[in-house]
Structure formats: structure tokens, C-alpha cells
Design an enzyme around this catalytic site. Structure first.
Site, PDB file in Angstrom:
ATOM      1  CD  GLU A 121      -2.731   1.154   2.571  1.00 58.43           C
ATOM      2  OE1 GLU A 121      -3.846   1.684   2.506  1.00 58.43           O
ATOM      3  OE2 GLU A 121      -2.294   0.616   3.616  1.00 58.43           O
TER       4      GLU A 121
ATOM      5  CE  LYS B 221      -7.648   0.946   3.261  1.00 63.43           C
ATOM      6  NZ  LYS B 221      -6.558   1.703   3.930  1.00 63.43           N
TER       7      LYS B 221
ATOM      8  CB  CYS C  92      -4.158  -1.648   4.438  1.00 62.90           C
ATOM      9  SG  CYS C  92      -3.292  -1.324   6.002  1.00 62.90           S
TER      10      CYS C  92
END
Length: 271
Positions: free
Chosen positions: A43, A114, A157
């Protein structure tokens, strides 16, 4: 799907785009020289710095990061996951935290924005408000089907704390799940490994988790331990705490064996 080597890259990205891309290129080269055919970057691999600096440079970061990923995939003839980088959202002054998968011909085959944003007061005294500069994605990630590499699912993440997202990937047939991260040092020591193992075990999938490590800028410290985990939850490779790579075999016969021994996905009652 065949047996092949995958690599999870571990970086200490800083607030300098070109320095980060040079570090990424060096580590991709290392992974390919060790035989990797699927390579994942962490990330925020191309820029990790203050939010205002990220926004000010977002257009350049997006353009140069996408060009870099396509160039690397073509040059090394591998499939590369650009773990995540900012992409401006028109009319908002904010970005999507975006992950893309590039095939060896340099074509983008999957893109994910995300959905779970990290807005957390961590007990070490740091406060994170990802939503201050990032727009949450609205679509569940798709699964890319590769004849050679299997079915590959994307996530980023903080998503790792939301098992329903991985259940979705698994229901779409995922064999391999990417979880690129910049996990905080404080939460990482307690939660990183166990969450990744849980996602692998409950979905009987391989997990490839590229990671940020060390001090990225100011007080921002990341946990490291980029890992590759098999469908039984066994850690096959761990990059430790310094920049480098975790490399391991993705083996379809191991997938079949685990799914035969523990057919939990077939026994689901709800969802």
C-alpha cells in the site's frame, strides 16, 4: 493454474515519488531474478508522506505510478500488483486509494478502490483520518481469472478486519488474495499476522501480503513482515523488518489438498 513463485515486496516508502519508484524497481528485479511470476507491491508504495503533500502531487503520482507499473510488467514479463497509490476523484479534491493488477503485456486487468478507510485513534497516541483525503470506494473487489496464476482477488490493508469482503472474493472463486498494507507498528505487532492467517484459513486461499516497514515520515511507523501464507494458515515466507521480499510457491495441488481435507466452504449455512 500451474505451480509458480510469488513475491510480496516490503518497502520503506517516503515522501519522494522517484526515490520510491527506484526502490520498487530494485525489489521487483530481485524478485524476478529469484523466479517470481506474480509480484505484489505494498500500500502507498509510490508515495508515503503528509496528506497535504500527497494531494498536491496526486496527479503526478498517479500518472508516473501507472506508467511505472506497466513498464515493469512488460520489461520483466510478470504480473504485478500496484499495492495502492492515490488517484484523484474529480470534483472532490480527494483521491481513491487505488490498487491495480497489471499483466505481462502491460494491460490493467483489475482495479480496486479501497472501501474501508482507516479513521482510528491508535492507543500509541497517533490519530489516522484516511477519510480526510480519501474517498471510499463503493464496489466490492473483483476476481481476476488467470489461466497460469489462478483466480486473484484484491483488497487493501484495513480491509483485512472485514471478513465479509474476503468471503465475497472466495465466493467468486479466489485462489489467491492480495492484502497489500501499510499497517501501523502499534497494531501490527498484535493483529497483522493473526488476521492474515485467519483470512487464509477461513477461505482456504493463499494470502500474499506486501508491506511497508520502518519509519516512513514524521511519526509514521509501519510494522513490516510482508508474508505469504498457504491455505492451511502456514507462513511460507516472512520478509522480517527490513526492505526486501518474501517469496514462496503458489501450488494448486496444495489448494486442492487443503480444500479436500477441510471443506468448510461447502458447509456454510449463512451467506
Amino acid at each position: 493454474m500451474k505451480s509458480y513463485l510469488a513475491a510480496a515486496i516490503q518497502m520503506t516508502s517516503v515522501p519522494d515519488l522517484h526515490k520510491n519508484l527506484a526502490q520498487a524497481e530494485e525489489l521487483i528485479d530481485l524478485a524476478v531474478r529469484r523466479g517470481a511470476e506474480l509480484v505484489g507491491l505494498p500500500e502507498n508504495f509510490s508515495f508515503m508522506g503528509e496528506e497535504k503533500d500527497k494531494l498536491a502531487q496526486a496527479e503526478t503520482i498517479t500518472r508516473e505510478t501507472e506508467q511505472f507499473l506497466k513498464k515493469m510488467a512488460q520489461r520483466f514479463q510478470v504480473t504485478i500488483l500496484g499495492g495502492s497509490f492515490p488517484v484523484l476523484v474529480e470534483g472532490t479534491g480527494k483521491v481513491y486509494n487505488t490498487s491495480i493488477l497489471i499483466d505481462p503485456s502491460g494491460h490493467e486487468v483489475a482495479r480496486y478502490q479501497k472501501v474501508h478507510l482507516f479513521d482510528v485513534n491508535v492507543p500509541d497516541g497517533n490519530t489516522y483520518r484516511e477519510s480526510s483525503t480519501v474517498v471510499a470506494g463503493t464496489q466490492l473487489p473483483s476476481v481476476h481469472f488467470s489461466e497460469q496464476l489462478g483466480a486473484i482477488g484484491l483488497s487493501v490493508c484495513y480491509d483485512v478486519r472485514f471478513p465479509e469482503l474476503y468471503r465475497h472474493l472466495s465466493s467468486k472463486g479466489a485462489d489467491v488474495m492480495f492484502i497489500p498494507a501499510a499497517f501501523t507498528a502499534f497494531t501490527g505487532k498484535d493483529h497483522w499476522q493473526v488476521l492474515l492467517q485467519a483470512r487464509a484459513i477461513e477461505n482456504t486461499c493463499y494470502v500474499i501480503a506486501p508491506a511497508q516497514t520502518g519509519t516512513n515520515y514524521a511519526r509514521r511507523q509501519t510494522h513490516g513482515h510482508a508474508v505469504i501464507i498457504d491455505p492451511w494458515g502456514v507462513i511460507l515466507a516472512d520478509a522480517g523488518e527490513k526492505p526486501g521480499i518474501a517469496i514462496a510457491e503458489i501450488n494448486p495441488s496444495r489448494l486442492e489438498q487443503v480444500r479436500r481435507q477441510m471443506p468448510s466452504l461447502q458447509h456454510r449455512i449463512f451467506g
